[in-house]
Design a protein around this motif. Structure first.
Motif, PDB file in Angstrom:
ATOM      1  N   ILE A 131       1.175 -55.074 -51.807  1.00 22.83           N
ATOM      2  CA  ILE A 131       0.287 -54.196 -50.794  1.00 22.83           C
ATOM      3  C   ILE A 131       0.786 -52.754 -50.875  1.00 22.83           C
ATOM      4  CG2 ILE A 131      -0.170 -53.873 -48.183  1.00 22.83           C
ATOM      5  CD1 ILE A 131       0.167 -56.881 -47.973  1.00 22.83           C
ATOM      6  N   HIS A 132       1.934 -52.377 -50.675  1.00 22.46           N
ATOM      7  CA  HIS A 132       2.527 -51.075 -50.774  1.00 22.46           C
ATOM      8  C   HIS A 132       1.820 -50.533 -52.212  1.00 22.46           C
ATOM      9  CE1 HIS A 132       6.030 -48.120 -50.270  1.00 22.46           C
ATOM     10  NE2 HIS A 132       5.144 -47.801 -50.988  1.00 22.46           N
ATOM     11  N   ASN A 162       3.660 -51.063 -43.058  1.00 19.68           N
ATOM     12  CA  ASN A 162       4.346 -51.852 -44.141  1.00 19.68           C
ATOM     13  C   ASN A 162       5.800 -51.116 -43.956  1.00 19.68           C
ATOM     14  OD1 ASN A 162       3.410 -53.678 -45.944  1.00 19.68           O
ATOM     15  ND2 ASN A 162       3.919 -52.495 -47.591  1.00 19.68           N
ATOM     16  N   LEU A 213      -0.326 -49.255 -44.582  1.00 20.61           N
ATOM     17  CA  LEU A 213       0.802 -48.781 -45.465  1.00 20.61           C
ATOM     18  C   LEU A 213       1.797 -48.259 -44.342  1.00 20.61           C
ATOM     19  CD1 LEU A 213       1.622 -48.324 -48.169  1.00 20.61           C
ATOM     20  CD2 LEU A 213       0.445 -46.067 -48.032  1.00 20.61           C
ATOM     21  N   LEU A 261       4.501 -57.665 -50.116  1.00 22.12           N
ATOM     22  CA  LEU A 261       4.708 -56.511 -49.279  1.00 22.12           C
ATOM     23  C   LEU A 261       4.797 -55.410 -50.368  1.00 22.12           C
ATOM     24  CD1 LEU A 261       7.246 -56.667 -46.418  1.00 22.12           C
ATOM     25  CD2 LEU A 261       4.623 -56.305 -46.071  1.00 22.12           C
ATOM     26  N   TYR A 321       9.713 -52.911 -43.492  1.00 23.95           N
ATOM     27  CA  TYR A 321      10.712 -52.924 -44.382  1.00 23.95           C
ATOM     28  C   TYR A 321      12.190 -52.993 -43.825  1.00 23.95           C
ATOM     29  CZ  TYR A 321       7.899 -52.006 -48.485  1.00 23.95           C
ATOM     30  OH  TYR A 321       7.108 -52.449 -49.564  1.00 23.95           O
TER      31      TYR A 321
END
Length: 342
Positions: free
Chosen positions: A155-156, A134, A131, A152, A138
Motif C-alpha cells: 500500500i505504501h 499507514n 498513507l 502495508l 508502522y
C-alpha cells in the motif's frame, strides 16, 4: 544532496554529449557505438548516491528508462526521435532522464479515455489519508504478522508513487507543453493479467519495454503467426523486466540477489502467456464475468507479490531506512526553523 548533485551532473553532461553526437552522426550502429560509454555511466550513477530515496528514483529513471530511451534514439526510434521537429537541448534532457512525454496533439481527457485517465481530487485525498494512517500503523509493526506488514509495504509503495507522480504531472502540465507519463491506471480494476501488466500497472516501464523488447521479439517470431508470436514476446518482456527490477533492488540494498523478484516476474510472465494462449484458443467466445476476472487477477498478483516480490523490501530494510530518512529530514527542518527564529 552533494552526492545526488554530482551524480545527476554526470547524467546531464552525458546527455549533452549524446545530443551533440546525434547532430554529427546519423542514426544507426555508429551512433549506438558512440553512445555505449553513456550506457555504462548510467549503470554506475546510482552507486554514487547515498540517500536511499534518491537511489530508488535515480535507479528507475537512469539505468532503466534513460538507457532504453537512448538505445532507441541511437536507432532513430522511441520518444526522443518520434517528434517531427528536432528536440531542443532542454527538452531532450527532460525527456531522456525523466518520465516525460511530448504531447504532439494534446486532447482533453474524456469520459471514454482509458489508459492514463486522471482520477478525481477526492481519490488522491483518500490515498493521502490512507498513507498517513499507514505511517501510524508502522509503530506496531513488531507485533504484526509478516504478511500483514508486507501488505502495508505494498500500500505504501503504490500510494506514494501515485501521489508523487500525480503532483509532478500537475506541475509539468501547468508549466510546459510536456506531459508526465502515467504510472498507474487503476490497477485494482484489471480483469486479467494481460490487462493488469499491459494497460494498468507501471505504464512507464511498459511504454519503454514495448518498443525495446516486445516489438522486436514479436517480429523475430513472426513466423508463428500474429497471435502465437505474442507468446514469446510477452514472456521475453517479463524476463527483461525481472532483470531490471533485480538491478534496482541491488542499487537500493547493496545485497546479492536471491532471485525471488526474478521468479515473481517469470511466474507472472508464464501465467500471462498461458492466458494469451487460452484466449487465442477460444477466440473471444468465452471469458470470465468482469467481477470474477477482477477478483482472480488481483488475488493472483497479491499472492505472488507477498510470496516473492515484497519480501525483498524487508530483506533490504527498505521502509525502515525510508522512515529514518523522514526523521532525519524532519530534524533538519526543525533545526533550520530554530536557527531562523533566533
Amino acid at each position: 544532496m552533494v552526492s545526488f548533485i554530482v551524480a545527476w551532473s554526470l547524467v546531464i553532461v552525458s546527455l549533452c554529449y549524446t545530443f551533440f553526437v546525434a547532430k554529427l552522426v546519423p542514426k544507426g550502429i555508429k551512433r549506438l557505438i558512440l553512445i555505449i560509454p553513456v550506457f555504462l555511466i548510467f549503470f554506475i550513477v546510482p552507486l554514487l548516491i547515498s540517500s536511499f530515496h534518491l537511489i530508488g528514483i535515480t535507479a528507475f529513471f537512469i539505468p532503466w528508462l534513460a538507457n532504453f530511451k537512448l538505445f532507441l534514439f541511437a536507432l532513430g526510434r522511441g520518444p526522443l526521435s518520434s517528434n517531427p521537429k528536432p528536440l531542443s537541448l532542454p527538452v531532450f534532457l527532460a525527456v531522456s532522464c525523466l518520465p516525460i512525454k511530448i504531447q504532439l496533439n494534446p486532447k482533453p481527457p474524456t469520459s471514454h479515455s482509458h489508459v492514463g485517465s486522471r482520477e478525481s481530487p477526492l481519490s488522491y485525498i483518500i490515498k493521502a489519508t490512507v498513507l498517513v494512517l499507514n505511517f501510524k500503523v508502522y509503530d506496531y509493526c513488531s507485533k504484526m504478522p509478516e504478511k500483514a506488514l508486507l501488505t502495508l509495504y505494498a500500500i505504501h509503495m503504490y500510494f506514494t508513487l501515485d501521489l508523487i507522480l500525480a503532483a509532478s504531472a500537475s506541475v509539468v502540465r501547468a508549466t510546459s507543453d510536456l506531459e508526465l507519463e502515467p504510472q498507474f491506471n487503476k490497477p485494482y480494476l484489471a480483469t486479467s493479467l494481460q490487462d493488469f501488466w499491459g494497460r494498468r500497472w507501471n505504464l512507464m516501464a511498459t511504454g519503454i519495454l514495448r518498443p525495446t523488447v516486445y516489438e522486436p521479439t514479436l517480429q523475430l517470431f513472426s513466423f508463428l503467426g500474429k497471435n502465437w508470436s505474442r507468446v514469446p514476446a510477452v514472456f521475453g518482456t517479463f524476463v527483461v523486466s525481472g532483470i531490471m527490477h533485480e538491478l534496482i533492488f541491488y542499487y537500493m540494498g547493496g545485497l546479492r540477489p536471491d532471485w525471488k523478484v526474478m521468479w515473481f516476474f517469470l511466474i507472472n510472465g508464464f501465467c500471462t502467456t498461458v492466458e494469451i494462449v487460452i484466449k487465442n484458443s477460444v477466440d473471444g467466445k468465452w471469458r470470465f464475468p468482469t467481477a470474477i476476472g477482477r477478483i482472480l487477477t488481483f488475488g493472483f498478483v497479491i499472492v505472488t507479490s507477498l510470496w516473492l516480490f515484497f519480501p525483498v523490501f524487508k530483506r533490504c530494510n527498505v521502509f525502515e531506512r525510508a522512515l529514518d530518512e523522514y526523521v532525519a529530514i524532519g530534524a533538519a527542518v526543525a533545526e533550520i526553523r530554530k536557527k531562523t527564529h533566533f
